[in-house]
Design a protein around this motif. Structure first.
Motif, PDB file in Angstrom:
ATOM      1  N   ILE A 284     -45.254  39.505   5.941  1.00 45.29           N
ATOM      2  CA  ILE A 284     -44.961  39.081   7.313  1.00 45.29           C
ATOM      3  C   ILE A 284     -44.804  37.567   7.432  1.00 45.29           C
ATOM      4  CG2 ILE A 284     -46.097  41.071   8.359  1.00 45.29           C
ATOM      5  CD1 ILE A 284     -48.507  39.257   8.935  1.00 45.29           C
ATOM      6  N   GLY A 285     -45.081  36.847   6.359  1.00 51.99           N
ATOM      7  CA  GLY A 285     -44.941  35.391   6.417  1.00 51.99           C
ATOM      8  C   GLY A 285     -44.637  34.820   5.048  1.00 51.99           C
ATOM      9  N   GLN A 286     -43.439  34.174   4.926  1.00 48.86           N
ATOM     10  CA  GLN A 286     -43.046  33.565   3.656  1.00 48.86           C
ATOM     11  C   GLN A 286     -43.596  32.155   3.606  1.00 48.86           C
ATOM     12  OE1 GLN A 286     -40.954  35.233   1.366  1.00 48.86           O
ATOM     13  NE2 GLN A 286     -41.262  33.614  -0.137  1.00 48.86           N
ATOM     14  N   SER A 287     -44.289  31.851   2.562  1.00 45.73           N
ATOM     15  CA  SER A 287     -44.885  30.518   2.444  1.00 45.73           C
ATOM     16  C   SER A 287     -43.807  29.457   2.276  1.00 45.73           C
ATOM     17  CB  SER A 287     -45.838  30.467   1.250  1.00 45.73           C
ATOM     18  OG  SER A 287     -46.298  29.157   1.032  1.00 45.73           O
ATOM     19  N   ALA A 288     -44.002  28.332   2.923  1.00 47.77           N
ATOM     20  CA  ALA A 288     -43.093  27.197   2.772  1.00 47.77           C
ATOM     21  C   ALA A 288     -43.641  26.171   1.800  1.00 47.77           C
ATOM     22  CB  ALA A 288     -42.849  26.529   4.122  1.00 47.77           C
ATOM     23  N   THR A 289     -44.738  26.508   1.167  1.00 43.59           N
ATOM     24  CA  THR A 289     -45.354  25.579   0.221  1.00 43.59           C
ATOM     25  C   THR A 289     -44.491  25.467  -1.028  1.00 43.59           C
ATOM     26  OG1 THR A 289     -47.533  26.194   1.024  1.00 43.59           O
ATOM     27  CG2 THR A 289     -47.430  25.072  -1.106  1.00 43.59           C
ATOM     28  N   GLU A 290     -44.177  24.259  -1.429  1.00 43.29           N
ATOM     29  CA  GLU A 290     -43.399  24.034  -2.643  1.00 43.29           C
ATOM     30  C   GLU A 290     -44.348  23.817  -3.820  1.00 43.29           C
ATOM     31  OE1 GLU A 290     -40.375  24.555  -2.641  1.00 43.29           O
ATOM     32  OE2 GLU A 290     -39.462  24.005  -0.729  1.00 43.29           O
ATOM     33  N   ALA A 291     -43.827  24.077  -5.020  1.00 44.27           N
ATOM     34  CA  ALA A 291     -44.673  24.062  -6.207  1.00 44.27           C
ATOM     35  C   ALA A 291     -44.697  22.698  -6.875  1.00 44.27           C
ATOM     36  CB  ALA A 291     -44.167  25.107  -7.193  1.00 44.27           C
ATOM     37  N   THR A 292     -45.640  22.546  -7.767  1.00 43.91           N
ATOM     38  CA  THR A 292     -45.738  21.365  -8.633  1.00 43.91           C
ATOM     39  C   THR A 292     -46.022  21.842 -10.043  1.00 43.91           C
ATOM     40  OG1 THR A 292     -48.112  21.114  -8.253  1.00 43.91           O
ATOM     41  CG2 THR A 292     -46.625  19.932  -6.757  1.00 43.91           C
ATOM     42  N   SER A 293     -45.724  20.988 -11.012  1.00 49.66           N
ATOM     43  CA  SER A 293     -46.008  21.329 -12.407  1.00 49.66           C
ATOM     44  C   SER A 293     -46.235  20.054 -13.203  1.00 49.66           C
ATOM     45  CB  SER A 293     -44.856  22.136 -13.018  1.00 49.66           C
ATOM     46  OG  SER A 293     -45.072  22.357 -14.398  1.00 49.66           O
TER      47      SER A 293
ATOM     48  N   ARG B 104     -32.755  28.648  -5.902  1.00 52.95           N
ATOM     49  CA  ARG B 104     -32.285  27.420  -6.531  1.00 52.95           C
ATOM     50  C   ARG B 104     -33.244  26.297  -6.159  1.00 52.95           C
ATOM     51  NH1 ARG B 104     -27.707  25.702  -9.013  1.00 52.95           N
ATOM     52  NH2 ARG B 104     -27.360  23.442  -9.058  1.00 52.95           N
ATOM     53  N   LEU B 105     -33.771  25.636  -7.194  1.00 52.01           N
ATOM     54  CA  LEU B 105     -34.773  24.602  -7.002  1.00 52.01           C
ATOM     55  C   LEU B 105     -34.337  23.299  -7.645  1.00 52.01           C
ATOM     56  CD1 LEU B 105     -38.011  26.640  -7.883  1.00 52.01           C
ATOM     57  CD2 LEU B 105     -37.116  26.134  -5.600  1.00 52.01           C
ATOM     58  N   ARG B 106     -34.863  22.206  -7.096  1.00 48.27           N
ATOM     59  CA  ARG B 106     -34.730  20.894  -7.736  1.00 48.27           C
ATOM     60  C   ARG B 106     -36.127  20.436  -8.145  1.00 48.27           C
ATOM     61  NH1 ARG B 106     -31.576  15.853  -5.084  1.00 48.27           N
ATOM     62  NH2 ARG B 106     -29.847  17.209  -5.732  1.00 48.27           N
TER      63      ARG B 106
ATOM     64  N   ARG C 131     -36.658  23.533  -2.574  1.00 47.93           N
ATOM     65  CA  ARG C 131     -35.505  24.421  -2.482  1.00 47.93           C
ATOM     66  C   ARG C 131     -34.252  23.612  -2.163  1.00 47.93           C
ATOM     67  NH1 ARG C 131     -39.872  27.088  -0.250  1.00 47.93           N
ATOM     68  NH2 ARG C 131     -40.159  29.294  -0.845  1.00 47.93           N
ATOM     69  N   VAL C 132     -33.145  23.946  -2.805  1.00 44.84           N
ATOM     70  CA  VAL C 132     -31.856  23.289  -2.557  1.00 44.84           C
ATOM     71  C   VAL C 132     -30.780  24.358  -2.449  1.00 44.84           C
ATOM     72  CG1 VAL C 132     -32.447  21.108  -3.674  1.00 44.84           C
ATOM     73  CG2 VAL C 132     -31.503  22.971  -5.044  1.00 44.84           C
ATOM     74  N   GLY C 133     -29.674  23.981  -1.832  1.00 42.53           N
ATOM     75  CA  GLY C 133     -28.557  24.901  -1.690  1.00 42.53           C
ATOM     76  C   GLY C 133     -27.709  24.960  -2.938  1.00 42.53           C
ATOM     77  N   GLN C 134     -26.998  26.069  -3.065  1.00 42.90           N
ATOM     78  CA  GLN C 134     -26.080  26.226  -4.181  1.00 42.90           C
ATOM     79  C   GLN C 134     -24.881  25.308  -3.975  1.00 42.90           C
ATOM     80  OE1 GLN C 134     -26.628  27.989  -6.875  1.00 42.90           O
ATOM     81  NE2 GLN C 134     -24.673  27.609  -7.865  1.00 42.90           N
ATOM     82  N   PRO C 135     -24.565  24.451  -4.956  1.00 43.37           N
ATOM     83  CA  PRO C 135     -23.404  23.559  -4.781  1.00 43.37           C
ATOM     84  C   PRO C 135     -22.124  24.366  -4.581  1.00 43.37           C
ATOM     85  CG  PRO C 135     -24.737  22.899  -6.674  1.00 43.37           C
ATOM     86  CD  PRO C 135     -25.240  24.246  -6.239  1.00 43.37           C
ATOM     87  N   GLY C 136     -21.273  23.870  -3.713  1.00 41.31           N
ATOM     88  CA  GLY C 136     -19.988  24.521  -3.499  1.00 41.31           C
ATOM     89  C   GLY C 136     -19.013  24.187  -4.604  1.00 41.31           C
ATOM     90  N   ALA C 137     -17.873  24.858  -4.578  1.00 43.50           N
ATOM     91  CA  ALA C 137     -16.835  24.584  -5.571  1.00 43.50           C
ATOM     92  C   ALA C 137     -16.384  23.137  -5.449  1.00 43.50           C
ATOM     93  CB  ALA C 137     -15.660  25.534  -5.369  1.00 43.50           C
TER      94      ALA C 137
END
Length: 574
Positions: free
Chosen positions: A218-227, A253-255, A299-305
């Protein structure tokens, strides 16, 4: 006299008052228009009168009247005033007022400026009111009982229902979770997503319970990861370990950016394993360089053509020639030419063109010859090295214009020879061309020339003009040793001689304004002796499209020789 009409077939006639008559027929004399009427008309009148006497018959009251006309109506009949909805009944010989009978007109929320009349319904603070005052009016807000009556009152606030969910807790194994109310709500300890229990159960492994349909996301986390995995920036597969605090789906797709140096990053489509705490990234875009161990994921968007990165300064353009064309660069550098030098060995039908680049004749595209190419005049055009060069017809002695050609669909580039400087017959698919010079075909082989940039020099001497009678009038001469169909700057050695001292002559462009040569207006050379050696000068003169220049002298019968050493070719820049 007819005294009455009892029905359509019977009349009432009084006895004859005169003397006794026997067997004499009656004669009907029509005396009065008002007393003689048709039988059907009398029947209609009887029907109408019967209807007016019917119980329940309605009389309509004019808008100007306050009550029905007392002379009208019978007991059991009604009177209605449509404009107000008022209704009366006739009883005991008089009209008795019953009230207002009018349907509701729903007007929405109350408007203090609006005019309301009987039957109008408005809403105030959740309650509906109907206007009851006989007189229309405005500016009377509810609940004024003089004007309004409650139609439907706002209900009371209901009781507080049961709490549907419990407070969110961190999921744990070996715990009883219920559907409620209140239902169990948990947050996953790794991916931080929030789940609602939809099947009561004793928890085991979360992944197993989720797959069994016991939990609803019911709730998608918006927390981004670290490594903290040490990895070098580069394309390809990168595995980040010890990833915490994330919630991703396969295919996201992640940066990954360095926390301490965020301009150094790599990005791509990822797979994740929340149990093993691993992100596997297929890197396809990067910025910066080096090895880092302080990665932040976003999170990033998929680059366009055709997507570009500003830090790469267009180095990531996949088709640079197409990009140059689309940016309009050929139009900015109209007439550009580089390389493409021609060589003719002089004993062969082969012509070799060096690698180079030029804008096409319309300045809409660039034509790039990536490697030298040799072509033969002995055959019509065919693609590739050592193929034919002639655009059409059979080769004949004379000048040929050499064109760089391009097929924009396949990007194929080749070389073509044509008698036309501006409209060569192009092979199928080739629509772009640029003239890059001219060469003389002597029949069987090319006549050698030396090309120095845009200058073409004959290896020998060519005498194009040799006369003994140059006059004082302007004369035109054709230089057969420069190419036709284009304007070139002929490189000339001019020799003149006259027995008269101080004779001045000159050679110039046909298009120039002509003055008689003199010490005041100038000239090409001057006779300074009476010997036959004469004087000479090295000059350059622009020809017209017909290979022509003009000349004149201050004295008649001046001997004139013009040696053509070569020419400067503007390659379409003029």
């Amino acid at each position: 006299m007819i005294t009455d009409v009892t029905d359509p077939t019977h009349l009432v006639i009084p006895p004859w008052g005169g003397g006794a008559q026997a067997g004499v027929a009656y004669v009907v004399w029509r005396v009065s228009q008002q007393r003689i009427a048709g039988a059907q008309a009398m029947a209609d009148v009887s029907t109408l009168v019967a209807a007016l006497n019917t119980t329940g018959f309605f009389w309509f009251v004019d808008v100007s009247l306050a009550a029905p006309d007392p002379s009208l109506g019978s007991d059991g009949q009604y009177a209605l005033q449509p404009s107000t909805g008022k209704m009366w009944v006739h009883a005991a010989g008089v009209w008795t007022y019953l009230g207002i009978y009018k349907g509701f007109s729903f007007r929405g929320a109350y408007d203090n400026a609006a005019v309301y009349s009987v039957g109008d319904v408005q809403t105030t603070a959740g309650t509906s009111y109907v206007w009851i005052n006989p007189a229309p009016g405005s500016g009377h807000p509810a609940p004024d009982a003089t004007y309004w009556q409650v139609l439907a009152a706002k209900g009371d606030k209901g009781d507080t229902g049961p709490v549907p969910w419990s407070n969110t807790t961190t999921w744990a194994t070996a715990t009883n979770y219920v559907v409620g109310p209140p239902a169990s709500v948990v947050v996953h300890p790794l991916n931080k997503n929030i789940y609602l229990c939809i099947v009561p159960h004793l928890s085991g492994a979360f992944a197993t319970d989720l797959a069994a349909g016991k939990w609803l996301l019911i709730g998608q986390s918006a927390t981004e990861a670290t490594s903290g995995t040490a990895l070098a920036i580069g394309v390809g597969s990168k595995v980040f370990s010890a990833v915490t605090g994330f919630s991703y789906q396969n295919g996201v797709r992640l940066r990954a950016s360095s926390n301490g140096s965020p301009t150094n990053w790599m990005e791509g489509v990822c797979l994740y394993d929340p149990a093993a705490q691993i992100i596997t990234m297929t890197v396809d875009r990067t910025a910066g360089a080096g090895t880092f161990a302080d990665w932040n994921f976003n999170r990033v968007g998929q680059p366009g053509a055709g997507d570009l990165s500003s830090v790469n300064n267009l180095s990531d353009v996949s088709n640079k020639p197409a990009a140059i064309k689309n940016l309009g660069v050929p139009g900015v550098i109209r007439g550009y030419w580089y390389g493409l030098g021609m060589s003719t060995p002089g004993s062969s039908p082969l012509l070799t063109v060096a690698a180079g680049v030029a804008t096409d004749s319309t300045a809409s595209d660039m034509i790039v010859l990536a490697a030298p190419i040799a072509k033969t005049i002995g055959a019509n055009w065919s693609a590739g090295n050592n193929g034919g060069i002639l655009d059409t017809g059979a080769a004949a002695a004379g000048f040929y214009h050499i064109h760089l050609i391009k097929n924009p669909t396949t990007s194929a580039v080749d070389v073509l020879a044509s008698l036309s400087a501006t409209a060569p017959t192009l092979p199928s698919g080739y629509t772009l061309f640029r003239r890059i010079g001219s060469q003389w075909y002597g029949g069987g082989v090319w006549t050698p020339t030396l090309q120095r940039g845009q200058e073409f020099w004959w290896t020998g001497v060519s005498v194009d003009v040799n006369i003994a009678n140059l006059s004082t009038a302007l004369q035109t001469f054709t230089l057969a040793s420069v190419p036709p169909g284009v304007q070139v700057q002929a490189i000339l050695t001019v020799v003149g001689w006259n027995t008269a001292y101080n004779t001045v002559w000159w050679v110039h462009d046909v298009a120039m304004f002509d003055n008689a040569p003199s010490y005041n207006t100038g000239g090409t050379s001057v006779e300074a002796s009476s010997t036959t050696s004469g004087n000479m000068a090295e000059i350059r003169v622009w020809t017209n499209l017909a290979q022509q220049v003009c000349a004149r002298s201050t004295t008649a019968n001046t001997a004139l020789k013009i040696f053509t050493r070569g020419w400067f070719d503007p390659f379409g820049k003029v």
